[in-house]
Motif scaffolding. Structure first.
Motif, PDB file in Angstrom:
ATOM      1  N   ASN A  11       0.785  -1.228   0.000  1.00 20.25           N
ATOM      2  CA  ASN A  11       0.000   0.000   0.000  1.00 20.25           C
ATOM      3  C   ASN A  11       0.820   1.283   0.000  1.00 20.25           C
ATOM      4  OD1 ASN A  11      -2.785  -1.002   0.076  1.00 20.25           O
ATOM      5  ND2 ASN A  11      -2.067  -1.977   1.952  1.00 20.25           N
ATOM      6  N   LEU A  12       2.014   1.230   0.515  1.00 21.18           N
ATOM      7  CA  LEU A  12       2.800   2.451   0.583  1.00 21.18           C
ATOM      8  C   LEU A  12       3.996   2.427  -0.356  1.00 21.18           C
ATOM      9  CD1 LEU A  12       2.774   2.974   4.444  1.00 21.18           C
ATOM     10  CD2 LEU A  12       1.266   3.982   2.742  1.00 21.18           C
ATOM     11  N   VAL A  13       4.729   1.341  -0.356  1.00 25.35           N
ATOM     12  CA  VAL A  13       5.960   1.288  -1.137  1.00 25.35           C
ATOM     13  C   VAL A  13       5.670   0.881  -2.570  1.00 25.35           C
ATOM     14  CG1 VAL A  13       8.207   0.170  -1.343  1.00 25.35           C
ATOM     15  CG2 VAL A  13       7.337   0.803   0.902  1.00 25.35           C
ATOM     16  N   HIS A  14       5.086  -0.271  -2.754  1.00 24.94           N
ATOM     17  CA  HIS A  14       4.891  -0.799  -4.101  1.00 24.94           C
ATOM     18  C   HIS A  14       3.926   0.045  -4.925  1.00 24.94           C
ATOM     19  CE1 HIS A  14       5.450  -3.809  -7.117  1.00 24.94           C
ATOM     20  NE2 HIS A  14       4.155  -3.926  -7.266  1.00 24.94           N
ATOM     21  N   SER A  15       2.979   0.692  -4.246  1.00 24.81           N
ATOM     22  CA  SER A  15       2.037   1.542  -4.980  1.00 24.81           C
ATOM     23  C   SER A  15       2.637   2.913  -5.286  1.00 24.81           C
ATOM     24  CB  SER A  15       0.746   1.708  -4.174  1.00 24.81           C
ATOM     25  OG  SER A  15       1.002   2.451  -2.991  1.00 24.81           O
ATOM     26  N   GLU A  16       3.902   3.119  -4.901  1.00 19.68           N
ATOM     27  CA  GLU A  16       4.630   4.356  -5.131  1.00 19.68           C
ATOM     28  C   GLU A  16       4.024   5.545  -4.396  1.00 19.68           C
ATOM     29  OE1 GLU A  16       5.407   4.966  -9.280  1.00 19.68           O
ATOM     30  OE2 GLU A  16       6.088   2.926  -9.548  1.00 19.68           O
ATOM     31  N   THR A  17       3.284   5.261  -3.329  1.00 23.15           N
ATOM     32  CA  THR A  17       2.793   6.313  -2.459  1.00 23.15           C
ATOM     33  C   THR A  17       3.959   6.813  -1.624  1.00 23.15           C
ATOM     34  OG1 THR A  17       0.658   5.213  -2.326  1.00 23.15           O
ATOM     35  CG2 THR A  17       1.136   6.828  -0.613  1.00 23.15           C
ATOM     36  N   GLU A  18       3.978   8.091  -1.323  1.00 24.73           N
ATOM     37  CA  GLU A  18       5.062   8.627  -0.511  1.00 24.73           C
ATOM     38  C   GLU A  18       5.028   7.967   0.863  1.00 24.73           C
ATOM     39  OE1 GLU A  18       6.395  12.831   1.459  1.00 24.73           O
ATOM     40  OE2 GLU A  18       5.304  12.865  -0.425  1.00 24.73           O
ATOM     41  N   ILE A  19       6.176   7.464   1.286  1.00 22.05           N
ATOM     42  CA  ILE A  19       6.251   6.801   2.588  1.00 22.05           C
ATOM     43  C   ILE A  19       6.271   7.859   3.675  1.00 22.05           C
ATOM     44  CG2 ILE A  19       7.655   5.300   4.055  1.00 22.05           C
ATOM     45  CD1 ILE A  19       8.719   4.018   1.508  1.00 22.05           C
ATOM     46  N   ARG A  20       5.412   7.691   4.654  1.00 23.47           N
ATOM     47  CA  ARG A  20       5.352   8.624   5.768  1.00 23.47           C
ATOM     48  C   ARG A  20       6.508   8.358   6.715  1.00 23.47           C
ATOM     49  NH1 ARG A  20       0.040   6.921   5.019  1.00 23.47           N
ATOM     50  NH2 ARG A  20      -1.355   8.595   4.444  1.00 23.47           N
ATOM     51  N   VAL A  21       7.164   9.411   7.159  1.00 18.60           N
ATOM     52  CA  VAL A  21       8.246   9.250   8.111  1.00 18.60           C
ATOM     53  C   VAL A  21       7.746   9.413   9.539  1.00 18.60           C
ATOM     54  CG1 VAL A  21      10.102   9.860   6.550  1.00 18.60           C
ATOM     55  CG2 VAL A  21       8.929  11.658   7.800  1.00 18.60           C
ATOM     56  N   ASP A  22       6.544   9.937   9.716  1.00 18.53           N
ATOM     57  CA  ASP A  22       5.966  10.110  11.045  1.00 18.53           C
ATOM     58  C   ASP A  22       5.436   8.765  11.526  1.00 18.53           C
ATOM     59  OD1 ASP A  22       4.332  10.589  13.259  1.00 18.53           O
ATOM     60  OD2 ASP A  22       3.855  12.610  12.570  1.00 18.53           O
ATOM     61  N   GLN A  23       6.158   8.177  12.483  1.00 19.74           N
ATOM     62  CA  GLN A  23       5.804   6.847  12.954  1.00 19.74           C
ATOM     63  C   GLN A  23       4.436   6.835  13.656  1.00 19.74           C
ATOM     64  OE1 GLN A  23       8.678   4.978  15.589  1.00 19.74           O
ATOM     65  NE2 GLN A  23       8.391   3.082  14.477  1.00 19.74           N
ATOM     66  N   ASP A  24       4.067   7.927  14.319  1.00 22.38           N
ATOM     67  CA  ASP A  24       2.768   7.982  14.988  1.00 22.38           C
ATOM     68  C   ASP A  24       1.626   7.937  13.980  1.00 22.38           C
ATOM     69  OD1 ASP A  24       3.948   8.078  17.499  1.00 22.38           O
ATOM     70  OD2 ASP A  24       3.994  10.279  17.534  1.00 22.38           O
ATOM     71  N   GLU A  25       1.766   8.693  12.886  1.00 26.56           N
ATOM     72  CA  GLU A  25       0.731   8.669  11.846  1.00 26.56           C
ATOM     73  C   GLU A  25       0.628   7.285  11.214  1.00 26.56           C
ATOM     74  OE1 GLU A  25       0.632  11.641   8.767  1.00 26.56           O
ATOM     75  OE2 GLU A  25       1.509  13.122  10.126  1.00 26.56           O
ATOM     76  N   LEU A  26       1.767   6.695  10.951  1.00 24.47           N
ATOM     77  CA  LEU A  26       1.789   5.362  10.358  1.00 24.47           C
ATOM     78  C   LEU A  26       1.159   4.340  11.300  1.00 24.47           C
ATOM     79  CD1 LEU A  26       2.611   3.640   7.969  1.00 24.47           C
ATOM     80  CD2 LEU A  26       4.889   3.428   8.983  1.00 24.47           C
ATOM     81  N   THR A  27       1.472   4.434  12.574  1.00 21.01           N
ATOM     82  CA  THR A  27       0.883   3.537  13.576  1.00 21.01           C
ATOM     83  C   THR A  27      -0.627   3.710  13.624  1.00 21.01           C
ATOM     84  OG1 THR A  27       2.908   3.561  14.889  1.00 21.01           O
ATOM     85  CG2 THR A  27       0.886   2.892  16.025  1.00 21.01           C
ATOM     86  N   ASP A  28      -1.089   4.955  13.621  1.00 20.25           N
ATOM     87  CA  ASP A  28      -2.536   5.213  13.627  1.00 20.25           C
ATOM     88  C   ASP A  28      -3.206   4.625  12.396  1.00 20.25           C
ATOM     89  OD1 ASP A  28      -2.302   6.565  16.031  1.00 20.25           O
ATOM     90  OD2 ASP A  28      -2.335   8.568  15.120  1.00 20.25           O
ATOM     91  N   GLU A  29      -2.566   4.776  11.234  1.00 17.35           N
ATOM     92  CA  GLU A  29      -3.131   4.217  10.005  1.00 17.35           C
ATOM     93  C   GLU A  29      -3.231   2.693  10.099  1.00 17.35           C
ATOM     94  OE1 GLU A  29      -2.054   3.621   5.306  1.00 17.35           O
ATOM     95  OE2 GLU A  29      -1.330   5.435   6.293  1.00 17.35           O
ATOM     96  N   LEU A  30      -2.201   2.072  10.635  1.00 16.99           N
ATOM     97  CA  LEU A  30      -2.205   0.610  10.760  1.00 16.99           C
ATOM     98  C   LEU A  30      -3.243   0.128  11.777  1.00 16.99           C
ATOM     99  CD1 LEU A  30       1.636   0.000  10.565  1.00 16.99           C
ATOM    100  CD2 LEU A  30      -0.079  -0.652   8.855  1.00 16.99           C
ATOM    101  N   ILE A  31      -3.440   0.882  12.837  1.00 14.60           N
ATOM    102  CA  ILE A  31      -4.484   0.538  13.816  1.00 14.60           C
ATOM    103  C   ILE A  31      -5.856   0.650  13.158  1.00 14.60           C
ATOM    104  CG2 ILE A  31      -5.639   1.319  15.934  1.00 14.60           C
ATOM    105  CD1 ILE A  31      -2.797   1.950  17.023  1.00 14.60           C
TER     106      ILE A  31
END
Length: 158
Positions: A11-31
């Protein structure tokens, strides 16, 4: 944990979406995607360790280059994780130039850190793809690996 890695890669890497560097935002998205916090932590730690392997100019696993004809002997723990088919696939990847000794060792390092009771050949293929994606200068090897994963063989294999 592996499901989270796959989710992030697809969803983030292979789809060429910009990878978020904010770990809190990424954690929230995964939750929000339904993953549990402890598994998210393990997956993000796995990715951080993969990134750390790239932060040095030295080959992290080999003190000197190995010559042709040298085979990797798997430890008991590695043999318990990678069955004969997976070990053969790793050898095949080396023979066709997708992996070299250093990237092979990076793949093995990351495979051994996967927190899963079962690990199959398809899982190995995705780990190889994730490692190659993160190694500068391995774009051609990454493309070859993508072809091996995504392209269906046409006609009989010889």
């Amino acid at each position: 944990m592996f499901d989270i890695l796959m989710y992030l890669f697809e969803n983030l890497v292979h789809s060429e979406t910009e990878i978020r560097v904010d770990q809190d935002e990424l954690t929230d998205e995964l939750i929000r995607a339904g993953f549990h916090h402890d598994e998210i932590y393990k997956a993000l730690s796995w990715l951080e360790k993969l990134a750390a392997l790239q932060e040095t100019n030295t080959t992290p696993y080999l003190s000197k280059p190995l010559g042709n004809g040298v085979n990797r002997i798997y430890t008991h723990e590695e043999q318990m994780r990678l069955d004969v088919e997976a070990q053969g696939f790793m050898l095949f990847l080396e023979q066709v130039g997708v992996l070299d000794a250093s990237t092979r060792e990076m793949v093995l390092d990351r495979v051994m850190e996967i927190d899963a009771s079962e690990f199959c050949l398809e899982d190995l293929k995705w780990v190889v793809l994730m490692v190659l994606f993160n190694v500068p200068g391995k774009e051609n090897a990454y493309a070859q690996m993508e072809e091996l994963i995504f392209e269906e063989a046409e006609g009989p294999l010889h």
